[in-house]
Design an enzyme around this catalytic site. Structure first.
Site, PDB file in Angstrom:
ATOM      1  N   GLU A 118     -16.056 -15.088   6.045  1.00  0.00           N
ATOM      2  CA  GLU A 118     -15.588 -13.700   5.879  1.00  0.00           C
ATOM      3  C   GLU A 118     -14.931 -13.212   7.160  1.00  0.00           C
ATOM      4  O   GLU A 118     -15.245 -13.711   8.235  1.00  0.00           O
ATOM      5  CB  GLU A 118     -16.795 -12.775   5.629  1.00  0.00           C
ATOM      6  CG  GLU A 118     -17.570 -13.077   4.402  1.00  0.00           C
ATOM      7  CD  GLU A 118     -18.934 -12.375   4.435  1.00  0.00           C
ATOM      8  OE1 GLU A 118     -19.062 -11.324   5.083  1.00  0.00           O
ATOM      9  OE2 GLU A 118     -19.854 -12.915   3.822  1.00  0.00           O
ATOM     10  N   LYS A 120     -14.577 -10.884  10.312  1.00  0.00           N
ATOM     11  CA  LYS A 120     -15.524 -10.107  11.105  1.00  0.00           C
ATOM     12  C   LYS A 120     -14.826  -8.811  11.500  1.00  0.00           C
ATOM     13  O   LYS A 120     -13.950  -8.797  12.372  1.00  0.00           O
ATOM     14  CB  LYS A 120     -15.972 -10.893  12.343  1.00  0.00           C
ATOM     15  CG  LYS A 120     -17.087 -10.194  13.106  1.00  0.00           C
ATOM     16  CD  LYS A 120     -17.688 -11.138  14.148  1.00  0.00           C
ATOM     17  CE  LYS A 120     -18.893 -10.538  14.854  1.00  0.00           C
ATOM     18  NZ  LYS A 120     -18.659  -9.240  15.470  1.00  0.00           N
ATOM     19  N   ASP A 122     -13.949  -5.359  13.031  1.00  0.00           N
ATOM     20  CA  ASP A 122     -14.258  -4.764  14.325  1.00  0.00           C
ATOM     21  C   ASP A 122     -14.412  -3.256  14.166  1.00  0.00           C
ATOM     22  O   ASP A 122     -13.514  -2.480  14.468  1.00  0.00           O
ATOM     23  CB  ASP A 122     -13.132  -5.102  15.316  1.00  0.00           C
ATOM     24  CG  ASP A 122     -13.589  -4.937  16.746  1.00  0.00           C
ATOM     25  OD1 ASP A 122     -14.792  -4.685  16.966  1.00  0.00           O
ATOM     26  OD2 ASP A 122     -12.735  -5.066  17.645  1.00  0.00           O
ATOM     27  N   TYR A 230     -20.772  -6.206   3.423  1.00  0.00           N
ATOM     28  CA  TYR A 230     -20.911  -7.655   3.512  1.00  0.00           C
ATOM     29  C   TYR A 230     -22.332  -8.140   3.262  1.00  0.00           C
ATOM     30  O   TYR A 230     -22.589  -9.333   3.300  1.00  0.00           O
ATOM     31  CB  TYR A 230     -20.390  -8.181   4.847  1.00  0.00           C
ATOM     32  CG  TYR A 230     -20.927  -7.475   6.072  1.00  0.00           C
ATOM     33  CD1 TYR A 230     -22.262  -7.592   6.451  1.00  0.00           C
ATOM     34  CD2 TYR A 230     -20.087  -6.684   6.854  1.00  0.00           C
ATOM     35  CE1 TYR A 230     -22.744  -6.940   7.566  1.00  0.00           C
ATOM     36  CE2 TYR A 230     -20.567  -6.025   7.973  1.00  0.00           C
ATOM     37  CZ  TYR A 230     -21.907  -6.157   8.327  1.00  0.00           C
ATOM     38  OH  TYR A 230     -22.382  -5.499   9.422  1.00  0.00           O
ATOM     39  N   LYS A 321     -15.559 -16.434  17.078  1.00  0.00           N
ATOM     40  CA  LYS A 321     -14.801 -15.383  17.761  1.00  0.00           C
ATOM     41  C   LYS A 321     -13.357 -15.815  18.036  1.00  0.00           C
ATOM     42  O   LYS A 321     -13.089 -16.975  18.305  1.00  0.00           O
ATOM     43  CB  LYS A 321     -15.482 -15.040  19.085  1.00  0.00           C
ATOM     44  CG  LYS A 321     -16.882 -14.481  18.912  1.00  0.00           C
ATOM     45  CD  LYS A 321     -16.847 -13.035  18.504  1.00  0.00           C
ATOM     46  CE  LYS A 321     -16.947 -12.178  19.750  1.00  0.00           C
ATOM     47  NZ  LYS A 321     -17.269 -10.787  19.395  1.00  0.00           N
ATOM     48  N   CYS A 415      21.729  11.289  26.071  1.00  0.00           N
ATOM     49  CA  CYS A 415      21.455  10.113  25.243  1.00  0.00           C
ATOM     50  C   CYS A 415      21.799   8.835  26.018  1.00  0.00           C
ATOM     51  O   CYS A 415      22.899   8.721  26.555  1.00  0.00           O
ATOM     52  CB  CYS A 415      22.283  10.183  23.957  1.00  0.00           C
ATOM     53  SG  CYS A 415      22.191   8.657  22.996  1.00  0.00           S
ATOM     54  N   CYS A 418      25.093   7.164  24.366  1.00  0.00           N
ATOM     55  CA  CYS A 418      26.430   7.769  24.340  1.00  0.00           C
ATOM     56  C   CYS A 418      26.588   8.918  25.333  1.00  0.00           C
ATOM     57  O   CYS A 418      27.675   9.472  25.456  1.00  0.00           O
ATOM     58  CB  CYS A 418      26.770   8.239  22.919  1.00  0.00           C
ATOM     59  SG  CYS A 418      25.806   9.673  22.414  1.00  0.00           S
ATOM     60  N   CYS A 433      19.351  12.762  19.850  1.00  0.00           N
ATOM     61  CA  CYS A 433      20.728  12.744  20.338  1.00  0.00           C
ATOM     62  C   CYS A 433      21.523  13.631  19.391  1.00  0.00           C
ATOM     63  O   CYS A 433      21.349  13.560  18.171  1.00  0.00           O
ATOM     64  CB  CYS A 433      21.278  11.314  20.307  1.00  0.00           C
ATOM     65  SG  CYS A 433      23.073  11.251  20.497  1.00  0.00           S
ATOM     66  N   CYS A 438      26.952   8.636  17.331  1.00  0.00           N
ATOM     67  CA  CYS A 438      26.358   7.858  18.427  1.00  0.00           C
ATOM     68  C   CYS A 438      26.206   6.393  18.007  1.00  0.00           C
ATOM     69  O   CYS A 438      25.673   6.099  16.938  1.00  0.00           O
ATOM     70  CB  CYS A 438      24.997   8.443  18.779  1.00  0.00           C
ATOM     71  SG  CYS A 438      24.050   7.414  19.917  1.00  0.00           S
TER      72      CYS A 438
END
Ligand code: IVH
Length: 679
Positions: A118, A120, A122, A230, A321, A415, A418, A433, A438
């Site tokens: 499965e 793991k 976090d 789980y 891990k 910008c 341009c 912009c 542009c």
């Protein structure tokens, strides 16, 4: 106290089950069949009934997820059975050693049992207590024996069932799993925190754990937390299944979300190969954080024989891990990209670094406010994570490593592509912009036009578009249709075959339906879904162009902001010229899936109830909408008719009470085909 009418009690029960079904479809199956609007309508209907008749309120009512009072502290909660932790294996050799240690105790039995592997997750571990299938308590892991009672917070997590689905629930059971925050939700949440001037969370795990321990449940309710189960234990330490695999299937059938990518493995080599694929292929696209895989002995009889080491870690499971998906590197420079709407997006130019198996050089920094909130400076050492589609992501600086030469950053006033002035609109966090032509905007606009959900032009990559712009071959999306094979082969790195393929792909894109073209044009606020609603409703671009903002806004699902943006776009002479250019090239301006403006159900409001003999709910709804009808989730005098199937609920009673006509599936099909006037 008022006497509760039987029909009202029935309706409350029906609403509860319909809302629970909708939540399951939305959060667990990821296949919603009820629109948000309809969900809210049903939700409010139930709330109203429960307010009027408080005796109808139940523990498992979907209205009871939120609204609990603020607490001053958490009660402690003793776990039914100790919550264990896992030993680690960092490579295949350590997995093999894990198997050998098992063989020493149970011999060959392990090969008959095999393993279940499965993800793991976090996140933060949580234990949910279900009494006769109803969620009664939720507690954090704590020291494994005793945790904190966070029931009120956990009830706000929409994918955790307040009542289990199906049957055969044990009288008392603890379901264990992980509360986590998907990356997208984590980013959204941190953006909101930046906007509110609050500090950002460092990573999704801290954010999940922090959210679970809020004393005010209404704060937890705003956090997009999710859950994967789980494990499950009964008071005597046994498990309601014979194998881990069967347990996960059972939990899933009971409506508990179970993490994807689980697998049964016969050998430890297979388990190792699975872990390799997860780490190097699956992980980056998951959308939530994992820090490894868990390999568990499949048969509980074998698990029992193996037992627990030092009252802390089981001998029958190990965490494989993965390399951490975080690294520290130097932020060499903050650069700015210009998007197709002109939005300026700052990004980090990093000293290349390996993060979770891939080299990272660039990472979006989102906007100037986020940079300020994290106090990121050019020259800083920064923490970088990589996982999911939304990253790489710069978590923040490592202030201890500053030399004093780091330079604070500000968004440029001109910008970078341009030189035009840059502006901010209202309280929008982004800067834009101001030049519509542009070149930075052109590039992003063309990339969007060619993208998968828009015109889906195979082979027209970012780099190719940049090449076409640099060579002056295209300026806007209509110019693409003028590009020839000879022009392409004159460019660098363009072989005859790939030039031919690209031109063919561009020509083929002319046949894409209007909805894709509309999305591809990149009109502000018009996403793929809005484009589809508009295209289906109007059927052709010409019909849409002559519509007023009001008429556009009348389309179901289209709000005022989208409507006025679309109307504004069609009023713009530059946009009109572009559309005419596309028309001359023979680009398709109509929608094959359009709603029949003059369909058999135009103007009709139709309710569905019960199970139809052949059509699924979704199919029946699609049929009705295509024929011009509108689906309603509740029956009123305005309902044109009700389509009823087996086990029809109170909608049928209501229809009879109000004298609304009731038809069956056969008649629906006949009318949809134009057999009978519906209205
Ligand atoms: S099984 C004895 N399965 O990892 C079995 N744990 O390092 C106990 N975790 O505290 C855990 N995903 O919070 C198991 N699929 C999974 C898991 C998982 C995440 C967490 C869990 C546990 C920690 C152990």
């Amino acid at each position: 106290m008022s006497v509760v009418p039987v029909a009202t009690a029935q309706r409350a029960a029906e609403l509860r089950s319909e809302l629970a079904r909708a939540q399951h479809e939305y959060y667990v199956l990821d296949q919603p069949t009820l629109s948000d609007l309809d969900y809210d309508r049903l939700f409010r209907e139930l709330q109203a009934i429960e307010t009027e008749y408080p005796s109808l309120q139940t523990e498992d009512s979907p209205t009871h997820r939120v609204g609990a009072p603020v607490q001053s502290a958490f009660q402690s909660h003793r776990h039914l059975v100790r919550m264990l932790s896992l030993d680690n294996a960092f490579d295949q050799a350590e997995l093999v050693a894990f198997e050998q240690s098992i063989e020493r105790v149970v011999g060959d039995a392990i090969h008959k049992s095999g393993y279940t592997v499965e993800l793991k997750i976090d996140g933060a571990a949580i234990a949910l207590t279900y009494r006769d299938g109803v969620l009664v308590t939720a507690a954090t892991r704590g020291d494994g024996t005793e945790g904190e009672d966070v029931t009120l917070n956990i009830r706000t997590i929409r994918d955790i069932p307040l009542r289990l689905r199906g049957e055969g629930h044990p009288p008392l059971m603890e379901v264990r799993g992980e509360v986590y925050l998907p990356f997208a939700g984590f980013e959204r949440m941190n953006e909101a925190r930046v906007a509110a001037g609050e500090p950002v969370y460092v990573n999704p795990r801290n954010a999940a754990a922090g959210s679970m321990r809020q004393l005010d449940p209404s704060i937890t309710a705003q956090r997009p937390l999710r859950f994967f189960g789980y494990a499950a234990v009964l008071p005597d330490g046994s498990v309601p299944a014979r194998t881990q695999w069967e347990l996960l299937e059972t939990l899933s059938a009971w409506g508990i979300p179970v993490a994807p990518h689980r697998q049964r493995c016969h050998t430890i080599e297979e388990a190792g190969a699975w872990a390799h694929t997860i780490e190097h292929e699956t992980r980056a696209a998951l959308g939530f954080a994992i820090d490894g895989g868990v390999v568990k002995v499949n048969a509980f009889s074998v698990q029992d024989e193996l037992g627990i080491r030092n009252d802390r870690t089981p001998r029958w499971a190990v965490a494989r891990k993965f390399a951490p998906d975080m690294a520290v590197t130097r932020l060499n420079k903050i650069d700015v990209n210009v998007g197709r709407t002109g939005v300026l997006t700052p990004f980090a130019v990093l000293e290349p670094v390996d993060v979770g198996g891939a080299t990272v050089t660039y990472a979006s920094l989102h906007n100037a406010d986020q940079i300020a909130a994290k106090d990121l400076r050019e020259g800083d050492y920064v923490q970088v994570v990589r996982a999911g589609d939304v990253i790489p992501y710069v978590l923040g600086p490592v202030p201890e490593r500053r030399s004093g030469h780091e330079v604070p950053w500000q968004i440029p006033t001109a910008c970078p592509k341009c030189g035009s002035p840059v502006t901010r609109y209202g309280d929008d966090v982004a800067s834009y912009c101001t030049n519509v032509a542009c070149p930075g905007r052109q590039l992003e606009g063309l990339v969007h036009f060619a993208s998968k959900d828009a015109m889906d032009i195979d082979g027209l990559s970012y780099a190719r578009i940049q090449q076409l712009l640099d060579a002056g071959l295209v300026h806007d999306c209509a110019d693409l249709f003028d590009v020839t094979v000879a022009q392409l082969t004159s460019l660098e790195r363009f072989a005859q075959k790939s030039a031919e393929n690209l031109v063919a792909a561009i020509v083929a894109a002319k046949q894409q339906p209007l909805s894709r073209l509309l999305f591809g044009l990149g009109i502000r606020h018009v996403g793929a879904q809005a484009a589809q609603l508009l295209a289906r409703h109007f059927g052709s671009l010409d019909a849409m162009m002559t519509a007023t903002a009001q008429q556009l806004g009348d389309v179901r699902g289209i709000g005022d902001i989208i409507a006025s943006s679309v109307a504004g776009y069609f009023d713009d002479p530059t946009a009109r010229a572009l559309l005419e250019k596309l028309r001359t090239h023979g680009v398709r301006f109509d929608e094959p899936n359009a709603v029949q403006a003059d369909g058999p159900f135009t103007g009709a409001t139709i309710a569905l109830t019960g199970t139809l003999p052949t059509l699924s709910r979704g199919e029946a709804a699609a049929l009705i909408e295509k024929a011009g009808g509108r689906i309603t989730s509740s029956v009123s005098k305005k309902t044109t008719f009700v389509v009823a199937g087996e086990e029809a609920g109170s909608k049928l009673d209501k229809a009879r009470e109000l004298g609304v006509p009731v038809i069956d599936e056969a008649e629906l099909l006949q009318r949809a085909a134009g057999g009978d006037g519906a209205t």
